[in-house]
Design an enzyme around this catalytic site. Structure first.
Site, PDB file in Angstrom:
ATOM      1  N   HIS A 106     -17.838  28.951 -58.857  1.00 52.32           N
ATOM      2  CA  HIS A 106     -17.589  28.462 -60.222  1.00 52.32           C
ATOM      3  C   HIS A 106     -17.240  26.989 -60.182  1.00 52.32           C
ATOM      4  CE1 HIS A 106     -15.940  28.154 -64.294  1.00 52.32           C
ATOM      5  NE2 HIS A 106     -16.592  29.281 -64.549  1.00 52.32           N
ATOM      6  N   ASP A 155     -19.666  36.353 -64.340  1.00 54.44           N
ATOM      7  CA  ASP A 155     -21.039  36.789 -64.609  1.00 54.44           C
ATOM      8  C   ASP A 155     -21.496  37.893 -63.668  1.00 54.44           C
ATOM      9  OD1 ASP A 155     -21.577  35.142 -66.746  1.00 54.44           O
ATOM     10  OD2 ASP A 155     -21.998  33.438 -65.443  1.00 54.44           O
TER      11      ASP A 155
HETATM   12  N1  ACO Z   1     -24.136  30.959 -52.842  1.00 55.61           N
HETATM   13  C1  ACO Z   1     -24.099  30.273 -51.687  1.00 55.61           C
HETATM   14  N2  ACO Z   1     -23.482  29.111 -51.488  1.00 55.61           N
HETATM   15  C2  ACO Z   1     -22.832  28.592 -52.542  1.00 55.61           C
HETATM   16  C3  ACO Z   1     -22.811  29.231 -53.797  1.00 55.61           C
HETATM   17  C4  ACO Z   1     -23.480  30.472 -53.930  1.00 55.61           C
HETATM   18  N3  ACO Z   1     -23.486  31.127 -55.105  1.00 55.61           N
HETATM   19  N4  ACO Z   1     -22.098  28.493 -54.662  1.00 55.61           N
HETATM   20  C5  ACO Z   1     -21.686  27.420 -53.990  1.00 55.61           C
HETATM   21  N5  ACO Z   1     -22.133  27.467 -52.690  1.00 55.61           N
HETATM   22  C6  ACO Z   1     -21.817  26.506 -51.629  1.00 55.61           C
HETATM   23  C7  ACO Z   1     -22.560  25.198 -51.827  1.00 55.61           C
HETATM   24  O1  ACO Z   1     -23.817  25.233 -51.193  1.00 55.61           O
HETATM   25  C8  ACO Z   1     -21.595  24.247 -51.197  1.00 55.61           C
HETATM   26  O2  ACO Z   1     -21.709  24.375 -49.811  1.00 55.61           O
HETATM   27  P1  ACO Z   1     -21.454  23.079 -48.846  1.00 55.61           P
HETATM   28  O3  ACO Z   1     -20.041  22.657 -49.095  1.00 55.61           O
HETATM   29  O4  ACO Z   1     -21.694  23.597 -47.473  1.00 55.61           O
HETATM   30  O5  ACO Z   1     -22.448  22.048 -49.283  1.00 55.61           O
HETATM   31  C9  ACO Z   1     -20.223  24.783 -51.555  1.00 55.61           C
HETATM   32  O6  ACO Z   1     -20.435  26.197 -51.730  1.00 55.61           O
HETATM   33  C10 ACO Z   1     -19.621  24.202 -52.832  1.00 55.61           C
HETATM   34  O7  ACO Z   1     -20.480  24.480 -53.920  1.00 55.61           O
HETATM   35  P2  ACO Z   1     -20.896  23.452 -55.058  1.00 55.61           P
HETATM   36  O8  ACO Z   1     -22.335  23.662 -55.387  1.00 55.61           O
HETATM   37  O9  ACO Z   1     -20.436  22.087 -54.709  1.00 55.61           O
HETATM   38  O10 ACO Z   1     -20.015  23.955 -56.267  1.00 55.61           O
HETATM   39  P3  ACO Z   1     -20.262  23.573 -57.758  1.00 55.61           P
HETATM   40  O11 ACO Z   1     -18.938  23.571 -58.410  1.00 55.61           O
HETATM   41  O12 ACO Z   1     -21.082  22.359 -57.907  1.00 55.61           O
HETATM   42  O13 ACO Z   1     -21.145  24.779 -58.309  1.00 55.61           O
HETATM   43  C11 ACO Z   1     -21.794  26.810 -59.301  1.00 55.61           C
HETATM   44  C12 ACO Z   1     -20.619  25.889 -58.945  1.00 55.61           C
HETATM   45  C13 ACO Z   1     -22.897  26.039 -60.079  1.00 55.61           C
HETATM   46  C14 ACO Z   1     -21.297  27.930 -60.211  1.00 55.61           C
HETATM   47  C15 ACO Z   1     -22.360  27.378 -57.982  1.00 55.61           C
HETATM   48  O14 ACO Z   1     -21.335  28.070 -57.304  1.00 55.61           O
HETATM   49  C16 ACO Z   1     -23.550  28.309 -58.226  1.00 55.61           C
HETATM   50  O15 ACO Z   1     -24.675  27.827 -58.352  1.00 55.61           O
HETATM   51  N6  ACO Z   1     -23.336  29.644 -58.295  1.00 55.61           N
HETATM   52  C17 ACO Z   1     -24.386  30.595 -58.564  1.00 55.61           C
HETATM   53  C18 ACO Z   1     -24.751  30.604 -60.061  1.00 55.61           C
HETATM   54  C19 ACO Z   1     -23.718  31.289 -60.918  1.00 55.61           C
HETATM   55  O16 ACO Z   1     -23.215  32.365 -60.614  1.00 55.61           O
HETATM   56  N7  ACO Z   1     -23.411  30.649 -62.070  1.00 55.61           N
HETATM   57  C20 ACO Z   1     -22.426  31.187 -63.025  1.00 55.61           C
HETATM   58  C21 ACO Z   1     -21.163  30.403 -63.002  1.00 55.61           C
HETATM   59  S1  ACO Z   1     -19.892  31.245 -63.918  1.00 55.61           S
HETATM   60  C22 ACO Z   1     -20.114  30.826 -65.498  1.00 55.61           C
HETATM   61  O17 ACO Z   1     -20.827  29.950 -65.848  1.00 55.61           O
HETATM   62  C23 ACO Z   1     -19.425  31.662 -66.575  1.00 55.61           C
END
Ligand code: ACO
Length: 429
Positions: free
Chosen positions: A306, A363
């Site tokens: 998130h 979600d």
């Molecule tokens: N699966 C695998 N790896 C992940 C995931 C995931 N779902 N989410 C984050 N990571 C990793 C990233 O690759 C990153 O790794 P690194 O540090 O080695 O580069 C690290 O975790 C940090 O993640 P960020 O992308 O920097 O986190 P950000 O805050 O930008 O993104 C987000 C958050 C967009 C929700 C992301 O976690 C994601 O895409 N999740 C899947 C989609 C999802 O479930 N969206 C719903 C969100 S809840 C809502 O809107 C109500």
């Protein structure tokens, strides 16, 4: 003396006021920056921009806190009903018994939609996306309830808010019935808000249908958990449209459209799509987890992580318990749900996810719960809209009541061509 921030731009030094919120959040007020220096601030995606002050919802992503009007989400989830929470968000305080009864009765009396609105549904293609129908029909409400400028805090605005809360479930259930070719089911005003919605969704004129109380309870919880989340994309859109003084139906329609996108309300649909893909591929859960960890792959585990909650999402914690309870009580057996459970367990034990604080988000569980409740995948975002409506209304109201409010009009840094010549069409290459 109030605190200020000193900004140095070349030889110029200016002081900018610091605004402190009730939870000690601090912001530098840059509204005078351009007038004083000619500079504007640039913040793509509003990563660090407070667009307003608001007294509705507080979130602390680091500590996993979510409160509506100061009340923790955990308490509301345990003790409140969706309509009571809606009142809290919109009116700013919990209702007394009389106020709640009056509010509930008002909402009850407005659940039907004009018979002419029903005819719009005949014109939509059978496979129309339910969010498109929802947005179109809500937009059409302003053709039925036309008024001159509606004053903030007026009886007229209050009635429009009640109309929206009352009619959205009827409109949403109608969209679903249209998609499966079944007749509309009229609202039953002796039922509770959630019971009535489930009845309109799943009953048919041909058979008796008793709403399962477990489903009603779960829906009540889901709607409360989604009721507000401060300045997210759809809520900011509602405030933006309200700032032009467009009517409430128009502002809420815009919110619905913003919510529709997969980056916002559409994520729970993607959770189910991912689980379907996993089942169809026959690949192991481990293989998917490995793919999500592989930096050369673009794949992410949908429903994990998130942007704001970097510790845990308090809503997900509540929903996980509700999800376990629902699946056990309804004795549902679904291979997709088995994959979801396996995935959740494996990811929670995996060091990659633990180190990055990647927990299942709201979600992940809402997708699973909606699936278990037989809500069609394409209608998941519609469910989100039903829940988010009180938040949208509360923000539109708050904006309208703000003394000296202005039209929301961001600026930009222009990067296009400088002064250019108009070349006659025959000379263009
Ligand atoms: N699966 C695998 N790896 C992940 C995931 C995931 N779902 N989410 C984050 N990571 C990793 C990233 O690759 C990153 O790794 P690194 O540090 O080695 O580069 C690290 O975790 C940090 O993640 P960020 O992308 O920097 O986190 P950000 O805050 O930008 O993104 C987000 C958050 C967009 C929700 C992301 O976690 C994601 O895409 N999740 C899947 C989609 C999802 O479930 N969206 C719903 C969100 S809840 C809502 O809107 C109500």
């Amino acid at each position: 003396m109030s605190e200020t921030a000193e900004l140095k731009l070349g030889d110029q030094k200016i002081d900018l006021p610091i605004i402190v919120g009730s939870e000690q959040e601090k912001a530098v007020d840059v509204s005078s920056l351009r007038a004083k220096t000619g500079f504007i601030t640039l913040d793509n995606g509003y990563m660090n921009t407070g667009a307003c002050t608001s007294a509705i919802t507080f979130i602390d992503g680091e500590r996993g806190i979510l409160r509506y009007r100061g009340i923790p989400i955990e308490v509301l989830a345990e003790k409140s009903t969706f309509l009571e929470t809606a009142y809290l968000l919109i009116e700013g305080k919990l209702p007394t018994q009389d106020q709640l009864e009056n509010f509930t009765n008002r909402v009850r009396r407005h659940t039907m939609i004009h018979e002419d609105i029903k005819r719009f549904y005949d014109g939509f293609p059978r496979d129309a996306h339910p969010m498109a129908i929802l947005a179109s029909v809500v937009s059409s409400l302003s053709t039925f309830y036309q008024h001159e400028e509606v004053r903030p805090d007026s009886e007229q605005l209050s009635l429009d808010m009640v109309r929206l809360l009352a009619k959205l479930p009827t409109i949403a259930a109608g969209a679903y019935k249209k998609s499966i070719g079944q007749p509309f089911v009229y609202p039953q005003n002796h039922m509770s808000y959630c019971e009535n919605f489930l009845h309109m969704m799943f009953s048919t004129p041909a058979e008796r249908y008793d709403v399962d109380p477990v489903m009603t309870e779960t829906l009540n919880l889901l709607l409360i958990l989604h009721a507000d989340h401060e300045q997210n994309c759809s809520t900011s859109t509602v405030r933006m449209v309200s700032s032009s003084k467009a009517n409430l139906f128009a502002a809420i329609t815009a919110g619905i459209c913003a919510l529709w996108g997969p980056r916002h309300g559409g994520a729970n649909e993607e959770v189910i799509d991912m689980l379907l893909e996993m089942r169809a591929s026959g690949d192991s859960v481990k293989k998917y987890i490995d793919r999500a960890k592989d930096k050369n792959s673009k794949f992410k585990l949908m429903g994990f992580g998130h942007r704001v909650y970097k510790n845990f999402d308090p809503r997900a914690k509540i929903l996980k318990a509700a999800c376990d309870k629902l699946l056990a009580r309804m004795k549902i057996s679904d291979p997709l749900l088995d994959i979801a459970k396996e995935l959740e367990e494996a990811a929670l034990k995996d060091s990659y996810f633990i180190e990055r604080k990647l927990y299942p988000n709201v979600d992940f569980y809402s997708g699973i719960i909606y699936k278990a409740m037989n809500i069609p995948t394409r209608a998941f975002t519609v469910m989100f809209a039903l829940g988010r409506l009180p938040g949208w209304i509360a923000h539109a109201k708050e904006y309208g009541e703000e003394v000296g409010n202005k039209i929301n009009r961001p600026r930009q840094v222009y990067t296009g061509p400088t002064l250019a010549e108009y070349i006659p069409i025959n000379n263009r290459v």
